[in-house]
Design a protein around this motif. Sequence first.
Motif, PDB file in Angstrom:
ATOM      1  N   ALA A 150       1.020  -1.260   0.284  1.00 19.13           N
ATOM      2  CA  ALA A 150       0.231  -0.166  -0.079  1.00 19.13           C
ATOM      3  C   ALA A 150       0.346   1.331   0.021  1.00 19.13           C
ATOM      4  O   ALA A 150       0.493   2.439  -0.837  1.00 19.13           O
ATOM      5  CB  ALA A 150      -0.572  -0.202   1.094  1.00 19.13           C
ATOM      6  N   LYS A 151       2.144   1.998   0.777  1.00 17.38           N
ATOM      7  CA  LYS A 151       2.658   2.210   1.460  1.00 17.38           C
ATOM      8  C   LYS A 151       3.699   2.506  -0.213  1.00 17.38           C
ATOM      9  O   LYS A 151       3.499   4.107  -1.215  1.00 17.38           O
ATOM     10  CB  LYS A 151       4.097   1.590   1.696  1.00 17.38           C
ATOM     11  N   ILE A 152       3.848   1.481  -0.188  1.00 19.58           N
ATOM     12  CA  ILE A 152       4.869   1.688  -2.352  1.00 19.58           C
ATOM     13  C   ILE A 152       3.507   2.008  -3.320  1.00 19.58           C
ATOM     14  O   ILE A 152       4.621   2.566  -4.142  1.00 19.58           O
ATOM     15  CB  ILE A 152       5.530   0.371  -2.582  1.00 19.58           C
ATOM     16  N   ILE A 153       3.150   1.623  -3.541  1.00 19.60           N
ATOM     17  CA  ILE A 153       1.912   2.000  -4.694  1.00 19.60           C
ATOM     18  C   ILE A 153       1.375   3.268  -4.186  1.00 19.60           C
ATOM     19  O   ILE A 153       0.802   3.528  -5.124  1.00 19.60           O
ATOM     20  CB  ILE A 153       1.052   0.259  -5.092  1.00 19.60           C
ATOM     21  N   ARG A 154       1.265   3.650  -2.928  1.00 25.22           N
ATOM     22  CA  ARG A 154       0.645   5.314  -3.037  1.00 25.22           C
ATOM     23  C   ARG A 154       2.118   6.413  -3.931  1.00 25.22           C
ATOM     24  O   ARG A 154       1.244   7.256  -3.387  1.00 25.22           O
ATOM     25  CB  ARG A 154       0.017   5.244  -1.304  1.00 25.22           C
ATOM     26  N   ASN A 155       2.648   6.133  -2.831  1.00 24.73           N
ATOM     27  CA  ASN A 155       4.406   6.871  -3.870  1.00 24.73           C
ATOM     28  C   ASN A 155       4.650   6.620  -4.652  1.00 24.73           C
ATOM     29  O   ASN A 155       4.923   7.832  -5.510  1.00 24.73           O
ATOM     30  CB  ASN A 155       5.049   6.388  -1.978  1.00 24.73           C
ATOM     31  N   PHE A 156       4.641   5.401  -5.317  1.00 25.67           N
ATOM     32  CA  PHE A 156       5.281   5.484  -6.510  1.00 25.67           C
ATOM     33  C   PHE A 156       4.480   4.541  -7.753  1.00 25.67           C
ATOM     34  O   PHE A 156       3.706   3.936  -7.002  1.00 25.67           O
ATOM     35  CB  PHE A 156       6.912   4.247  -6.606  1.00 25.67           C
TER      36      PHE A 156
END
Length: 602
Positions: free
Chosen positions: A565-571
């Motif tokens: 979730a963190k990665i896809i929200r940012n990158f």
Amino acid sequence: MLQLLTKKSSNSLRLQKTKILISKYKNCKFSTKPSSAAAVVEKQDEENVMSPPISLLNQRVSTSEASGNASFILSQLNSLPEKDAIQRPLDFAVLRNVSELDDSPLPFEEVPGPFILKLWEKYWKYVPLFGTQLIRSVLINRLTEGRLQWNRNVTPIRYLFDEYGPVVKLKGPFAGDIVLIHRPEHIQKVFNEENDYATRSAIDILQHYRLNYRKYRFAGPYSAQETQGLQWLKIKKSLEMPIKKQINNQFAKLEITCDELLQRIRLMKNRQDEVSGNFNQELLRWGMESFWIILLNKKLGYLESTGYSETSEASRFIDALSTAHLYMSRCETGFQVWRFMETPFSKKLFNSCDVIDETIEKYIRIFQSSRLHESPSNYNKNENICSSITENLLVDHSMNPDEVSTLLMDMIILGVQAAVNSQAFLLYFLAKNPRVQKRLFNEIISKTKDYPILNKETLEKMPYLDACIKECLRIRPPFPYLTRLLPKDIILHGYKIPKGTYLIMANQITSMREENFEDPEKFKPERWLQNDDSFSAYSYLPFGKGLRSCMGENIAKLEMMLLTAKIIRNFRVEYEYSEICSRFLMMNVPNRPLRFRFVERD
Ligand code: HEM
């Protein structure tokens, strides 16, 4: 000359007999009842049948192989032009004299399987160099006559199913017979029979390290020692609640760890937004840091700048873990000379295991010196005192430090690595499926727009994210096989499989078959969102099943959800290079460097 002529005529006699056999088969009404080729063959002149019409057989068949038993001959007959009429194991069944058919199961001896092992058996039984892993890998590769390479994950086993049918027997001269299955209904039958002493095949080299090299008493959950009994199950059961609690309590720390990895990605990226090939090591640091948070209730700084100095404990630990993984796999496959003497591989493995063991011991000692002087009653008064799983094991379960150390090491070497490699594959699948990634991004944004900080409840409202993880574990489960020692006789596919046989359940093959999942090769998370109960629960078992199922399932899922979730929200994650497949290093690992592009989202 006379001899030659006799041979020739006897060959043509055999040819005739074989043809009669085939025509008998063709004329026979199709029966669903399993039966045996051997029964038909018994009626033939043994000598004739044992020397098959070699000219008719597939090129691959050598004379020595051909001098084998009836199953072998009939399996080779399948490569004749008549092969359309003759299918594999079921055909053995159909070939039995119809009048002999009854409901009784077929004997174990008739389970089809590669014959060549029978020849090697004579030699092998005097050379006890072989372990279960060997049977799984090298042996199977050898059997496939060089067409497959070592460590090629499930391919050799798929080959055996294609060749011999859904139940395949490997004659294991040293480790005992092994039966391979893949059908969900067969797997279900095995789990239905499971009892409290459910036993898996062991990772022998780890067991050897603990019992012989370190002189510990507990060989770990991945061993075939007595821990596989009630004592282990009691510990395991009692850890369920503390693990759940710990996941909830430590969520904020786990989130910080994900943010640290995101920072590392920003630092690592080059001008093309690409991270270097050793991104896997970064994921390993994230996996380890998250593990320590849950098991020790400590952040050890694996993703902080100090943790990157070459001499730091974190760097030494990560190196040791990678080395241990590699050499564990090398020791388990191939000739297991380490059983008799130290080898360069076992030495490297043991040195790395020592580093892992000593680090774990260090934290156990720190805990002991700070807490053990307190009276046990204090622990009950204040729930927070027993704030980590490790403390829980030492205090509530009175496990001794060696046992705790062994358990944690197994969790790290196999569990943490499994979660990390699954995360790597998940990023790869998302990078290769931009539409899926977009849909996931939309879900994350819609569920987090009011709450910039993720929490467990928010994650639970992301079904598409959950589906992406499920889909990744379906295509690339870290452990492509589940194993069990049969606690009692069972009937599979009409064959009686006796108690004490090792079963290899090829769960990756199960979840990659068209009859179990439509378009199995495609990464389609949507399939998990349909209210579709058409597939069996036993066609998808990445975390195993029953009493010995994975203990870290909730930990792994939560860690993966949070980081994804963190990665896809940012990158936006992209990948430009050749396909990343898996290779088998005791588990499925990516076979290429993870050179992802992480493009910052606006
Ligand atoms: C995606 C990540 C993971 C997957 C797919 C996975 C899968 C598995 C599988 C297939 C088994 C064998 C189950 C069976 O024989 O029925 C297993 C056992 C086990 N796993 Fe995991 N695992 C993962 C992560 C973890 C983590 C993070 C931990 C610990 C923190 C862990 C701890 C264990 C333990 C202790 C066992 C042995 C349980 C027993 O013998 O009773 N696993 N895992």
